[in-house]
Design a protein around this motif. Sequence first.
Motif, PDB file in Angstrom:
ATOM      1  N   ASN A 152       0.843  -1.136   0.150  1.00  0.00           N
ATOM      2  CA  ASN A 152       0.046   0.036   0.233  1.00  0.00           C
ATOM      3  C   ASN A 152       0.862   1.246   0.115  1.00  0.00           C
ATOM      4  O   ASN A 152       2.142   1.194  -0.455  1.00  0.00           O
ATOM      5  CB  ASN A 152      -0.728   0.143   1.314  1.00  0.00           C
ATOM      6  N   ILE A 153       0.322   2.381   0.426  1.00  0.00           N
ATOM      7  CA  ILE A 153       1.112   3.379   0.138  1.00  0.00           C
ATOM      8  C   ILE A 153       2.483   3.565   1.114  1.00  0.00           C
ATOM      9  O   ILE A 153       3.393   4.141   0.780  1.00  0.00           O
ATOM     10  CB  ILE A 153       0.260   4.883   1.020  1.00  0.00           C
ATOM     11  N   PHE A 154       2.368   2.934   2.383  1.00  0.00           N
ATOM     12  CA  PHE A 154       3.488   2.984   3.014  1.00  0.00           C
ATOM     13  C   PHE A 154       4.409   2.109   2.526  1.00  0.00           C
ATOM     14  O   PHE A 154       5.809   2.655   2.857  1.00  0.00           O
ATOM     15  CB  PHE A 154       2.894   2.535   4.685  1.00  0.00           C
ATOM     16  N   ASP A 155       4.301   1.075   1.876  1.00  0.00           N
ATOM     17  CA  ASP A 155       5.107   0.189   1.417  1.00  0.00           C
ATOM     18  C   ASP A 155       6.046   1.038   0.109  1.00  0.00           C
ATOM     19  O   ASP A 155       6.887   1.134  -0.211  1.00  0.00           O
ATOM     20  CB  ASP A 155       4.729  -0.896   0.765  1.00  0.00           C
ATOM     21  N   TYR A 156       5.214   1.685  -0.555  1.00  0.00           N
ATOM     22  CA  TYR A 156       5.453   2.706  -1.619  1.00  0.00           C
ATOM     23  C   TYR A 156       6.545   3.595  -1.077  1.00  0.00           C
ATOM     24  O   TYR A 156       7.548   4.065  -1.998  1.00  0.00           O
ATOM     25  CB  TYR A 156       4.575   3.387  -2.338  1.00  0.00           C
ATOM     26  N   LEU A 157       6.020   4.369  -0.083  1.00  0.00           N
ATOM     27  CA  LEU A 157       7.158   5.103   0.566  1.00  0.00           C
ATOM     28  C   LEU A 157       8.565   4.484   1.073  1.00  0.00           C
ATOM     29  O   LEU A 157       9.516   5.215   0.829  1.00  0.00           O
ATOM     30  CB  LEU A 157       6.600   5.734   1.665  1.00  0.00           C
ATOM     31  N   ASP A 158       8.275   3.204   1.691  1.00  0.00           N
ATOM     32  CA  ASP A 158       9.612   2.555   1.746  1.00  0.00           C
ATOM     33  C   ASP A 158      10.655   2.273   0.571  1.00  0.00           C
ATOM     34  O   ASP A 158      11.558   2.226   0.688  1.00  0.00           O
ATOM     35  CB  ASP A 158       9.098   1.168   2.546  1.00  0.00           C
ATOM     36  N   TRP A 159       9.822   1.704  -0.252  1.00  0.00           N
ATOM     37  CA  TRP A 159      10.558   1.413  -1.708  1.00  0.00           C
ATOM     38  C   TRP A 159      11.201   2.519  -2.632  1.00  0.00           C
ATOM     39  O   TRP A 159      11.897   2.552  -3.065  1.00  0.00           O
ATOM     40  CB  TRP A 159       9.840   0.289  -2.416  1.00  0.00           C
ATOM     41  N   ARG A 160      10.358   3.436  -2.637  1.00  0.00           N
ATOM     42  CA  ARG A 160      10.309   4.643  -3.684  1.00  0.00           C
ATOM     43  C   ARG A 160      10.526   5.958  -3.027  1.00  0.00           C
ATOM     44  O   ARG A 160      10.556   6.939  -3.907  1.00  0.00           O
ATOM     45  CB  ARG A 160       9.169   4.417  -4.651  1.00  0.00           C
ATOM     46  N   GLY A 161      10.492   6.108  -1.769  1.00  0.00           N
ATOM     47  CA  GLY A 161      10.415   7.326  -1.129  1.00  0.00           C
ATOM     48  C   GLY A 161      11.782   8.019  -1.159  1.00  0.00           C
ATOM     49  O   GLY A 161      11.962   9.265  -1.187  1.00  0.00           O
ATOM     50  N   ASP A 162      12.882   7.290  -1.369  1.00  0.00           N
ATOM     51  CA  ASP A 162      13.963   7.918  -1.646  1.00  0.00           C
ATOM     52  C   ASP A 162      14.282   8.528  -3.334  1.00  0.00           C
ATOM     53  O   ASP A 162      15.500   9.271  -3.434  1.00  0.00           O
ATOM     54  CB  ASP A 162      15.255   6.963  -1.561  1.00  0.00           C
ATOM     55  N   LEU A 163      13.495   8.409  -4.146  1.00  0.00           N
ATOM     56  CA  LEU A 163      13.311   8.851  -5.352  1.00  0.00           C
ATOM     57  C   LEU A 163      12.929  10.128  -5.596  1.00  0.00           C
ATOM     58  O   LEU A 163      11.811  10.347  -5.241  1.00  0.00           O
ATOM     59  CB  LEU A 163      12.787   7.935  -6.425  1.00  0.00           C
ATOM     60  N   THR A 164      13.673  11.021  -6.237  1.00  0.00           N
ATOM     61  CA  THR A 164      13.161  12.566  -6.128  1.00  0.00           C
ATOM     62  C   THR A 164      12.200  12.586  -7.561  1.00  0.00           C
ATOM     63  O   THR A 164      12.286  11.606  -8.380  1.00  0.00           O
ATOM     64  CB  THR A 164      14.163  13.465  -6.496  1.00  0.00           C
ATOM     65  N   LEU A 165      11.533  13.483  -7.436  1.00  0.00           N
ATOM     66  CA  LEU A 165      10.524  13.673  -8.898  1.00  0.00           C
ATOM     67  C   LEU A 165      11.562  13.962  -9.963  1.00  0.00           C
ATOM     68  O   LEU A 165      10.815  13.517 -11.189  1.00  0.00           O
ATOM     69  CB  LEU A 165       9.772  14.920  -8.453  1.00  0.00           C
ATOM     70  N   ASP A 166      12.538  14.243  -9.954  1.00  0.00           N
ATOM     71  CA  ASP A 166      13.327  14.377 -11.091  1.00  0.00           C
ATOM     72  C   ASP A 166      13.778  12.885 -11.577  1.00  0.00           C
ATOM     73  O   ASP A 166      13.989  12.572 -12.704  1.00  0.00           O
ATOM     74  CB  ASP A 166      14.812  15.199 -10.708  1.00  0.00           C
ATOM     75  N   GLN A 167      14.051  11.963 -10.722  1.00  0.00           N
ATOM     76  CA  GLN A 167      14.243  10.447 -10.937  1.00  0.00           C
ATOM     77  C   GLN A 167      13.344   9.811 -11.238  1.00  0.00           C
ATOM     78  O   GLN A 167      13.378   8.926 -12.198  1.00  0.00           O
ATOM     79  CB  GLN A 167      15.296  10.119  -9.868  1.00  0.00           C
ATOM     80  N   SER A 168      12.061   9.890 -10.712  1.00  0.00           N
ATOM     81  CA  SER A 168      10.882   9.284 -11.056  1.00  0.00           C
ATOM     82  C   SER A 168       9.872  10.349 -11.035  1.00  0.00           C
ATOM     83  O   SER A 168       9.182  10.722  -9.950  1.00  0.00           O
ATOM     84  CB  SER A 168      10.594   8.179  -9.971  1.00  0.00           C
ATOM     85  N   PRO A 169       9.210  10.684 -12.234  1.00  0.00           N
ATOM     86  CA  PRO A 169       8.005  11.607 -12.319  1.00  0.00           C
ATOM     87  C   PRO A 169       6.919  11.472 -11.234  1.00  0.00           C
ATOM     88  O   PRO A 169       6.588  10.394 -11.024  1.00  0.00           O
ATOM     89  CB  PRO A 169       7.847  11.682 -13.649  1.00  0.00           C
ATOM     90  N   PHE A 170       6.239  12.479 -11.015  1.00  0.00           N
ATOM     91  CA  PHE A 170       4.959  12.446 -10.276  1.00  0.00           C
ATOM     92  C   PHE A 170       4.130  11.486 -10.946  1.00  0.00           C
ATOM     93  O   PHE A 170       3.710  11.287 -12.289  1.00  0.00           O
ATOM     94  CB  PHE A 170       4.165  13.868 -10.508  1.00  0.00           C
ATOM     95  N   ASN A 171       3.358  10.644 -10.229  1.00  0.00           N
ATOM     96  CA  ASN A 171       2.530   9.668 -10.685  1.00  0.00           C
ATOM     97  C   ASN A 171       1.290   9.600  -9.918  1.00  0.00           C
ATOM     98  O   ASN A 171       0.805  10.373  -9.068  1.00  0.00           O
ATOM     99  CB  ASN A 171       3.174   8.225 -10.698  1.00  0.00           C
ATOM    100  N   ALA A 172       0.134   8.797 -10.326  1.00  0.00           N
ATOM    101  CA  ALA A 172      -1.074   8.760  -9.801  1.00  0.00           C
ATOM    102  C   ALA A 172      -0.978   8.282  -8.234  1.00  0.00           C
ATOM    103  O   ALA A 172      -1.788   8.585  -7.398  1.00  0.00           O
ATOM    104  CB  ALA A 172      -1.941   7.567 -10.509  1.00  0.00           C
ATOM    105  N   VAL A 173       0.072   7.495  -7.553  1.00  0.00           N
ATOM    106  CA  VAL A 173       0.163   7.298  -6.432  1.00  0.00           C
ATOM    107  C   VAL A 173       0.638   8.518  -5.390  1.00  0.00           C
ATOM    108  O   VAL A 173      -0.161   8.529  -4.275  1.00  0.00           O
ATOM    109  CB  VAL A 173       1.408   5.923  -5.997  1.00  0.00           C
ATOM    110  N   ASP A 174       1.299   9.280  -6.044  1.00  0.00           N
ATOM    111  CA  ASP A 174       1.600  10.416  -5.538  1.00  0.00           C
ATOM    112  C   ASP A 174       0.653  11.342  -5.244  1.00  0.00           C
ATOM    113  O   ASP A 174       0.212  12.097  -4.353  1.00  0.00           O
ATOM    114  CB  ASP A 174       2.780  11.245  -6.251  1.00  0.00           C
ATOM    115  N   ASN A 175      -0.361  11.406  -6.370  1.00  0.00           N
ATOM    116  CA  ASN A 175      -1.672  11.958  -6.074  1.00  0.00           C
ATOM    117  C   ASN A 175      -2.172  11.610  -4.871  1.00  0.00           C
ATOM    118  O   ASN A 175      -2.870  12.398  -4.093  1.00  0.00           O
ATOM    119  CB  ASN A 175      -2.597  12.020  -7.389  1.00  0.00           C
ATOM    120  N   LEU A 176      -2.535  10.465  -4.684  1.00  0.00           N
ATOM    121  CA  LEU A 176      -3.244   9.639  -3.635  1.00  0.00           C
ATOM    122  C   LEU A 176      -2.801  10.235  -2.364  1.00  0.00           C
ATOM    123  O   LEU A 176      -3.387  10.709  -1.209  1.00  0.00           O
ATOM    124  CB  LEU A 176      -3.392   8.319  -3.834  1.00  0.00           C
ATOM    125  N   ILE A 177      -1.420  10.123  -2.368  1.00  0.00           N
ATOM    126  CA  ILE A 177      -0.638  10.361  -0.882  1.00  0.00           C
ATOM    127  C   ILE A 177      -0.969  11.814  -0.666  1.00  0.00           C
ATOM    128  O   ILE A 177      -1.568  12.159   0.511  1.00  0.00           O
ATOM    129  CB  ILE A 177       0.945  10.349  -1.197  1.00  0.00           C
TER     130      ILE A 177
END
Length: 369
Positions: A3-28
């Motif tokens: 879920n959201i928390f796992d997303y933050l654990d796995w991808r929270g270290d990636l900046t928006l420059d490295q991984s653009p804004f996505n639908a999950v970011d919107n929900l967060i």
Amino acid sequence: MSNIFDYLDWRGDLTLDQSPFNAVDNLILSCVSYIRFEGIVPNSTVAVSITKAFARFSALPEEEQKLRLRVDEDGHLLRKLAQSRRFSDMGLCLYDDQLDPILEKQFCGLTILTGDGLAFIAYRGTDNTLVGWKEDFNMSFKTCIPSQTEAAEYLKHAAGSLGAIRLRVGGHSKGGNLAVYAGIHCGAYLNRIEAIYSNDGPGFPAEVLESSSYQAVSGRICTFVPQTSIVGMLLEHAEDYTVVHSKQIGIAQHDPYSWEILGPDFVCLESVTAGCRFMDETVKVWVDDMSPEEREQFIDTFYDILSVTQAQTVSDLAHFSLKNARAIKQTLENTDPKTKKMMTEAISKLLDAAKDSFHTLLPHKKASE
């Protein structure tokens, strides 16, 4: 599943420059708007980083922290965001929180400077207050509710205050509806809107969807609903929607923390469930079978009955007492015969609608079988 928390654990270290804004970011970011930031985030363009907002929130007495949260997960989310490279430096500003029982208005807008040259305007969904839920029900007989008007004004004010920055707009539950409504009525600022996100948000009456202003914005709307969506299926949707898999069942799928995520995206399904279609058809038939005046009278009467308990929130209703039961009983006894008849007929129509929907959606056997 994640879920959201796992997303933050796995991808929270990636900046928006490295991984653009996505639908999950919107929900967060839509979930962030549920937190009550009074005294923490100003109603101005002076931004407070998520890290600083979390520090200020954490400095509050524990009991006050609880009162500022819709659910415990919202507080956990704020902490995780403050620890995340992706979100920690995002700036929060233009916090506008309004609750007016007289006008039956529950509204909150929050602007988040995401650091990629855009701002995300987040609208709070229905909170725990009875006023908030009453305003939602008012959508069934009103073409515009107070929070929708506020949402449109908020978007225009934020866009005007932030200069030429491009915008994303979104929200969960009623917040998704407000995001779409604001986009429809933002005038010249529409050219600056990159996307509008509705996360299991109710739709609109048919006349709104047929309007030229809706048509102008419809291509930018991204709608997400869980597989057994109930709230998101209310009223009408003209735009396509993406079905997200939730690990919960029934109405509990409305909980954004139950939505499953894989990598930078939701776990998606091809369609909603038969149960969702049943609920959708039942409510639509029921609503269509009553005039706007009948809907208003039914909802107002139901709200008045709940109000005699002195409850301010849905949680208050859970602490039901003998005194409350007596108050409700007394109110029902004092209700005039005409209103009693209307309530009985409305409930009867709901049962009839459910029966008709069941037979409509039930697979029919072939004549040869």
